[in-house]
Design a protein around this motif. Structure first.
Motif, PDB file in Angstrom:
ATOM      1  N   ALA A  34       6.313 -10.484 -12.242  1.00 41.67           N
ATOM      2  CA  ALA A  34       4.990  -9.878 -12.076  1.00 41.67           C
ATOM      3  C   ALA A  34       4.748  -8.800 -13.124  1.00 41.67           C
ATOM      4  CB  ALA A  34       4.859  -9.295 -10.670  1.00 41.67           C
ATOM      5  N   VAL A  35       5.761  -7.995 -13.380  1.00 40.08           N
ATOM      6  CA  VAL A  35       5.652  -6.942 -14.392  1.00 40.08           C
ATOM      7  C   VAL A  35       5.435  -7.546 -15.781  1.00 40.08           C
ATOM      8  CG1 VAL A  35       6.938  -5.132 -15.596  1.00 40.08           C
ATOM      9  CG2 VAL A  35       6.980  -5.234 -13.099  1.00 40.08           C
ATOM     10  N   THR A  86       3.214  -6.703  -1.625  1.00 36.71           N
ATOM     11  CA  THR A  86       3.332  -5.250  -1.774  1.00 36.71           C
ATOM     12  C   THR A  86       4.380  -4.886  -2.809  1.00 36.71           C
ATOM     13  OG1 THR A  86       2.618  -4.868   0.520  1.00 36.71           O
ATOM     14  CG2 THR A  86       3.869  -3.103  -0.550  1.00 36.71           C
ATOM     15  N   GLY A  87       5.537  -5.558  -2.759  1.00 35.73           N
ATOM     16  CA  GLY A  87       6.602  -5.252  -3.717  1.00 35.73           C
ATOM     17  C   GLY A  87       6.177  -5.438  -5.153  1.00 35.73           C
ATOM     18  N   GLU A  88       5.496  -6.549  -5.425  1.00 34.81           N
ATOM     19  CA  GLU A  88       5.009  -6.809  -6.785  1.00 34.81           C
ATOM     20  C   GLU A  88       3.982  -5.760  -7.204  1.00 34.81           C
ATOM     21  OE1 GLU A  88       4.441 -11.373  -7.563  1.00 34.81           O
ATOM     22  OE2 GLU A  88       3.918 -10.915  -5.494  1.00 34.81           O
ATOM     23  N   MET A 126       1.721  -1.363 -10.519  1.00 33.81           N
ATOM     24  CA  MET A 126       0.732  -0.271 -10.501  1.00 33.81           C
ATOM     25  C   MET A 126       0.838   0.672 -11.687  1.00 33.81           C
ATOM     26  SD  MET A 126       0.283   0.987  -6.554  1.00 33.81           S
ATOM     27  CE  MET A 126       1.873   1.804  -6.572  1.00 33.81           C
ATOM     28  N   SER A 127       2.063   1.044 -12.031  1.00 37.41           N
ATOM     29  CA  SER A 127       2.249   2.017 -13.120  1.00 37.41           C
ATOM     30  C   SER A 127       1.738   1.474 -14.447  1.00 37.41           C
ATOM     31  CB  SER A 127       3.726   2.403 -13.242  1.00 37.41           C
ATOM     32  OG  SER A 127       4.528   1.261 -13.513  1.00 37.41           O
ATOM     33  N   ILE A 128       1.812   0.158 -14.619  1.00 40.74           N
ATOM     34  CA  ILE A 128       1.306  -0.465 -15.849  1.00 40.74           C
ATOM     35  C   ILE A 128      -0.214  -0.351 -15.894  1.00 40.74           C
ATOM     36  CG2 ILE A 128       1.147  -2.632 -17.145  1.00 40.74           C
ATOM     37  CD1 ILE A 128       3.782  -3.456 -15.719  1.00 40.74           C
ATOM     38  N   ALA A 129      -0.856  -0.663 -14.775  1.00 40.82           N
ATOM     39  CA  ALA A 129      -2.314  -0.556 -14.703  1.00 40.82           C
ATOM     40  C   ALA A 129      -2.766   0.876 -14.972  1.00 40.82           C
ATOM     41  CB  ALA A 129      -2.808  -1.017 -13.337  1.00 40.82           C
TER      42      ALA A 129
END
Length: 379
Positions: A81-82, A103-105, A110-113
């Motif tokens: 996913a990352v 949720t895990g993905e 999130m930090s990338i977005a």
């Protein structure tokens, strides 16, 4: 005369440039677990997003801009996913992303977005996705604490004070467990057993035997298929009479199929209104939209629409609402989602604000009970 022709030529060029700019496509990315254990989430999400883009483009796009869709299958794998989130942003240069499915993905992506300043609209339910609020991250499923409260309100009505927990050991299960325990403590419930199972476990009789010995009034299971379906069968096999509640994570007919109608008889859970759209009052503001979505999905794919596909539906509509008001860039789309006002969706009526990037409340769910292999609304 020559000057007039020159002026006309310049005006035509400007109009052509303006038209070209207005018609510039908007690229949206999708990250879904189309294959793997979470495929029951990702497949309807992918199908729904592709259907909506096709329908929008058939009508000329949104605000004259066609929508280009790039979808990748994460397989439910966090590392993948990352990698694919980075690909969508840096290679495909999308203006917004719908997903991931779990949720895990989402927690990993999130930090990338945030770093790349691309709006991410997750299809996962974990409360930590939007609490605390992150500037570029939104989500369409109602928060865990809303589902937990819906269950506990029903348990209180039935005077079920002694509660046993059985939650999956992943991000979704951990978040649900935390929310249920916090709310139970506030509202006078007693947790008499607190058991955990693994996402790949195929038998939970050991945990349920301990739970049975604790003599709970009700059992709250928090997970996504196939675990909850196995637990439902195990409960029946062990002759446990306590009321079994499932989370919104299994709010599709697939759960009933996996558990069997006989074992699932009487199980209750909070479900999005799509599961029971045909039982809603005609005055319900979601009723018409839910029927239209279900009919459209069934025509395209031969099966009924699911709550999970609805998460992607809402993600697209949040983006579309922003684009209709002139948003084109990632920043404009982000602002448009946050300041878009009320939006009637599949998952509920969204009211996003700078302090709330989920925008749903208790009205997003109906408490349902399984009877003879189908849903009924608990009144």
């Amino acid at each position: 005369m020559r000057k007039i022709l020159v002026v006309l030529s310049i005006m035509m060029l400007l109009c052509s440039a303006s038209a070209a700019l207005a018609a510039a496509p908007i690229k949206i990315g999708g990250l879904f677990a189309v294959t793997g254990p979470a495929a029951f989430l990702g497949e309807p999400e992918k199908n729904t997003l592709e259907l909506l883009v096709k329908e929008a483009n058939a009508k000329g796009g949104i605000n004259g801009s066609k929508i280009e869709l790039v979808v990748y299958d994460t397989g439910g794998d966090v590392t993948k996913a990352v990698q694919l989130a980075n690909k969508l942003i840096k290679n495909d240069r999308v203006a917004a992303i719908v997903g991931p499915s779990t949720t895990g993905e989402t927690m990993a992506v999130m930090s990338i977005a945030e770093k790349e300043r691309i709006p991410l609209i997750s299809c996962a339910a974990g409360i930590k996705i939007t609490d605390p609020v992150k500037k570029w991250v939104f989500k369409t499923p109602a928060n865990d604490h809303v589902a937990a409260e819906k269950i506990l309100v029903q348990a209180a009505k039935l005077k079920q004070k002694n509660i046993a927990l059985l939650t999956v050991s992943d991000s979704f299960g951990a978040s649900g467990r935390e929310q249920v325990k916090q709310m139970a403590a506030k509202h006078g419930f007693k947790i008499v057993a607190d058991e955990v199972y693994g996402p790949k476990d195929t038998d939970m009789t050991a945990q349920l035997t301990k739970i049975k010995a604790a003599k709970p009034d009700a059992i709250i299971c928090w997970g996504t298929n196939p675990g909850p379906a196995i637990i439902t069968r195990n409960v029946q096999q062990l002759g446990i009479k306590a009321q079994l509640y499932q989370s919104h994570g299994v709010a599709s007919k697939k759960y009933i199929e996996l558990a069997s109608a006989q074992a699932a008889q009487g199980v209750m859970l909070p479900a999005g209104k799509l599961a029971v759209f045909d039982l809603l009052k005609k005055t319900d503001p979601q009723a018409k939209l839910l029927k239209e979505y279900n009919d459209s999905y069934k025509k395209a794919y031969g099966v009924e629409a699911s709550t999970f596909g609805g998460y992607a539906y809402d993600g697209f509509q949040l983006i579309a609402q922003a684009v209709k008001k002139g948003a084109v860039t990632p920043a404009q789309i982000r602002d448009g989602i946050e300041k878009g006002g009320s939006l009637v969706g599949v998952s509920g009526i969204f009211k996003m604000t700078p302090r709330d990037h989920n925008g749903l409340d208790l009205s997003a769910f109906e408490m349902v009970r399984i009877e003879k292999g189908d849903w009924v609304i608990v009144r």
